[in-house]
Motif scaffolding. Sequence first.
Motif, PDB file in Angstrom:
ATOM      1  N   PRO A  58      43.758  26.483  35.397  1.00 22.45           N
ATOM      2  CA  PRO A  58      44.320  27.832  35.807  1.00 22.45           C
ATOM      3  C   PRO A  58      43.385  28.523  36.767  1.00 22.45           C
ATOM      4  CG  PRO A  58      43.758  27.821  33.573  1.00 22.45           C
ATOM      5  CD  PRO A  58      43.506  26.626  34.007  1.00 22.45           C
ATOM      6  N   ILE A  59      42.061  28.433  36.683  1.00 25.51           N
ATOM      7  CA  ILE A  59      41.147  28.964  37.698  1.00 25.51           C
ATOM      8  C   ILE A  59      41.395  28.500  39.126  1.00 25.51           C
ATOM      9  CG2 ILE A  59      38.703  28.814  38.456  1.00 25.51           C
ATOM     10  CD1 ILE A  59      38.163  29.503  35.518  1.00 25.51           C
ATOM     11  N   PHE A  60      41.465  27.163  38.992  1.00 29.56           N
ATOM     12  CA  PHE A  60      41.806  26.536  40.352  1.00 29.56           C
ATOM     13  C   PHE A  60      43.273  26.985  40.993  1.00 29.56           C
ATOM     14  CE2 PHE A  60      38.188  23.978  40.467  1.00 29.56           C
ATOM     15  CZ  PHE A  60      38.275  23.137  41.780  1.00 29.56           C
ATOM     16  N   GLU A  61      44.204  27.189  40.129  1.00 27.44           N
ATOM     17  CA  GLU A  61      45.511  27.621  40.699  1.00 27.44           C
ATOM     18  C   GLU A  61      45.392  29.267  41.187  1.00 27.44           C
ATOM     19  OE1 GLU A  61      48.538  25.980  40.902  1.00 27.44           O
ATOM     20  OE2 GLU A  61      47.564  24.278  40.365  1.00 27.44           O
ATOM     21  N   ASN A  62      44.510  29.644  40.534  1.00 22.34           N
ATOM     22  CA  ASN A  62      44.464  31.333  40.865  1.00 22.34           C
ATOM     23  C   ASN A  62      43.590  31.498  42.039  1.00 22.34           C
ATOM     24  OD1 ASN A  62      46.219  32.248  38.977  1.00 22.34           O
ATOM     25  ND2 ASN A  62      44.740  32.792  37.375  1.00 22.34           N
ATOM     26  N   ILE A  63      42.656  30.691  42.225  1.00 20.92           N
ATOM     27  CA  ILE A  63      41.762  31.065  43.682  1.00 20.92           C
ATOM     28  C   ILE A  63      42.576  31.063  44.769  1.00 20.92           C
ATOM     29  CG2 ILE A  63      39.985  29.743  45.013  1.00 20.92           C
ATOM     30  CD1 ILE A  63      38.599  29.328  42.118  1.00 20.92           C
ATOM     31  N   ASP A  64      42.183  32.013  45.535  1.00 21.96           N
ATOM     32  CA  ASP A  64      42.650  32.332  46.928  1.00 21.96           C
ATOM     33  C   ASP A  64      41.940  31.707  47.949  1.00 21.96           C
ATOM     34  OD1 ASP A  64      44.022  33.076  49.300  1.00 21.96           O
ATOM     35  OD2 ASP A  64      43.859  35.292  48.942  1.00 21.96           O
ATOM     36  N   LEU A  65      42.220  30.585  48.514  1.00 18.74           N
ATOM     37  CA  LEU A  65      41.211  29.918  49.467  1.00 18.74           C
ATOM     38  C   LEU A  65      40.925  30.992  50.734  1.00 18.74           C
ATOM     39  CD1 LEU A  65      42.428  26.390  49.539  1.00 18.74           C
ATOM     40  CD2 LEU A  65      40.681  27.244  48.237  1.00 18.74           C
ATOM     41  N   ASN A  66      41.919  31.762  51.072  1.00 18.81           N
ATOM     42  CA  ASN A  66      41.724  33.020  52.165  1.00 18.81           C
ATOM     43  C   ASN A  66      40.811  34.159  51.802  1.00 18.81           C
ATOM     44  OD1 ASN A  66      43.490  31.220  54.005  1.00 18.81           O
ATOM     45  ND2 ASN A  66      45.213  32.279  52.636  1.00 18.81           N
ATOM     46  N   ASN A  67      40.377  34.238  50.762  1.00 23.33           N
ATOM     47  CA  ASN A  67      39.707  35.312  50.183  1.00 23.33           C
ATOM     48  C   ASN A  67      38.207  34.598  49.958  1.00 23.33           C
ATOM     49  OD1 ASN A  67      37.993  36.964  48.728  1.00 23.33           O
ATOM     50  ND2 ASN A  67      39.595  37.397  47.035  1.00 23.33           N
ATOM     51  N   ASN A  68      37.302  35.081  50.787  1.00 26.85           N
ATOM     52  CA  ASN A  68      35.776  34.338  50.783  1.00 26.85           C
ATOM     53  C   ASN A  68      34.868  34.937  49.753  1.00 26.85           C
ATOM     54  OD1 ASN A  68      36.651  32.639  52.657  1.00 26.85           O
ATOM     55  ND2 ASN A  68      36.292  34.109  54.406  1.00 26.85           N
ATOM     56  N   ASN A  69      35.348  35.844  49.037  1.00 25.09           N
ATOM     57  CA  ASN A  69      34.600  36.437  47.906  1.00 25.09           C
ATOM     58  C   ASN A  69      34.346  35.439  46.640  1.00 25.09           C
ATOM     59  OD1 ASN A  69      34.073  39.062  48.745  1.00 25.09           O
ATOM     60  ND2 ASN A  69      36.183  39.318  48.704  1.00 25.09           N
ATOM     61  N   ILE A  70      33.449  35.452  45.783  1.00 21.24           N
ATOM     62  CA  ILE A  70      33.266  34.966  44.563  1.00 21.24           C
ATOM     63  C   ILE A  70      34.283  35.152  43.599  1.00 21.24           C
ATOM     64  CG2 ILE A  70      31.806  34.192  42.550  1.00 21.24           C
ATOM     65  CD1 ILE A  70      29.407  34.740  44.538  1.00 21.24           C
ATOM     66  N   GLN A  71      35.372  34.525  43.156  1.00 19.29           N
ATOM     67  CA  GLN A  71      36.461  34.704  42.486  1.00 19.29           C
ATOM     68  C   GLN A  71      36.145  34.511  40.916  1.00 19.29           C
ATOM     69  OE1 GLN A  71      40.265  33.742  44.593  1.00 19.29           O
ATOM     70  NE2 GLN A  71      38.789  33.596  46.362  1.00 19.29           N
ATOM     71  N   ALA A  72      35.579  33.452  40.808  1.00 19.74           N
ATOM     72  CA  ALA A  72      35.690  33.026  39.249  1.00 19.74           C
ATOM     73  C   ALA A  72      33.826  32.649  39.118  1.00 19.74           C
ATOM     74  CB  ALA A  72      36.321  31.716  39.262  1.00 19.74           C
ATOM     75  N   LEU A  73      33.673  32.812  37.889  1.00 19.06           N
ATOM     76  CA  LEU A  73      32.134  32.320  37.432  1.00 19.06           C
ATOM     77  C   LEU A  73      32.254  31.986  35.936  1.00 19.06           C
ATOM     78  CD1 LEU A  73      29.034  32.577  37.255  1.00 19.06           C
ATOM     79  CD2 LEU A  73      29.486  35.067  36.349  1.00 19.06           C
TER      80      LEU A  73
END
Length: 369
Positions: A58-73
């Motif tokens: 689900p983390i991979f599903e939720n990550i937005d590739l156009n957002n260059n911030n750290i989204q998941a830790l």
Amino acid sequence: MNFKNLGINEDIVNILNRNGIKTPTPVQEQSIELIKTGNDVIAQAQTGTGKTLAFLLPIFENIDLNNNNIQALIISPTRELAIQITEEAMKLKEGKDVNILAAYGGKDISSQLKKLKGNLHLIIATPGRLIDHIMRKTIDLSKLKTLVLDEADEMLFMGFKNDIESIMSVIPKKRQMLCFSATMDSQVKKLAYRYMKDPSVVTVAKADVTLDNIVQEVVETTDRHKQDALCSVLNEDNPFMAIIFCRTKVRVDKLEEGLHQRGFNCAKLHSDIQQSKRERIMKSFRNADIQYLIATDVAARGLDVSGVSHIYNYDIPESVESYVHRIGRCGRAGEKGYTCLFIDPKNERMLDEIEKTIKLSIPKRTINI
């Protein structure tokens, strides 16, 4: 139920299929949709239930590739577990090009810092190395969307409570938090409810992991004759791959020396061994170049190695939960597993507790020494 039904995209489903993963495990089935829709989740699941993919997918599903911030830790208590999670994440990267950084002790920090200058989506880290980066201001967690505490019980047991509190102080108040733990004692609950908002609770029954495919036996011996008893059993069984658990690092060292002298193909794993060497040992074991891995509980925590058919408890564990963890490392994916527990008279009380909890009178194994 399949992964497509759970909303996992086709490219990643194809990667799972190529790796022989076609049906979600109970913890995946119960967790993935909750995590995808942004819920905080507390999941209690033993080693071997597929919990790593339960949060990675689900983390991979939720990550937005156009957002260059750290989204998941993802924070794990040991380097071995961080490496293992990273390996799983790198497989999924073939289906979605998520930028991943593994940050754990023993890795060259300068190369990590160089990579950090690029765009990053996901960080997998141990607490100490992560705090090092935070203090150097080389990691910015201010836009973090999802935090995972993996093996939360072990994190607290190993004394990382203050580190976790330091990390929590620099991440957004509004974010998703996922807490995966093998046991749900009061310490874990206290930590989880302090930082989580109305978490959904997922529980996978112990019996799903421990009993269905695993034959359990006990060998009665004494500490003086235990090594001879173990060697007799190993010669009889000659397993494809096995893990032998000892209580302490000193006991691991002594047993590894003894087995090596007797000609067994073995290697040892504990926290005093240099990290680079530990990684080489684990690679060799995964490749089945080593037949017997002799380890402490902490060193082996979270290790998920396919092909392990036998678990030998050279020393009885200190708790029923530890016993469940240990034997859960065999009998994976529908395969049969075998475990053997070596006890001397002073271990009878712990054995009684184990048998009472797992609701099984473990049969005695007779050996010839």
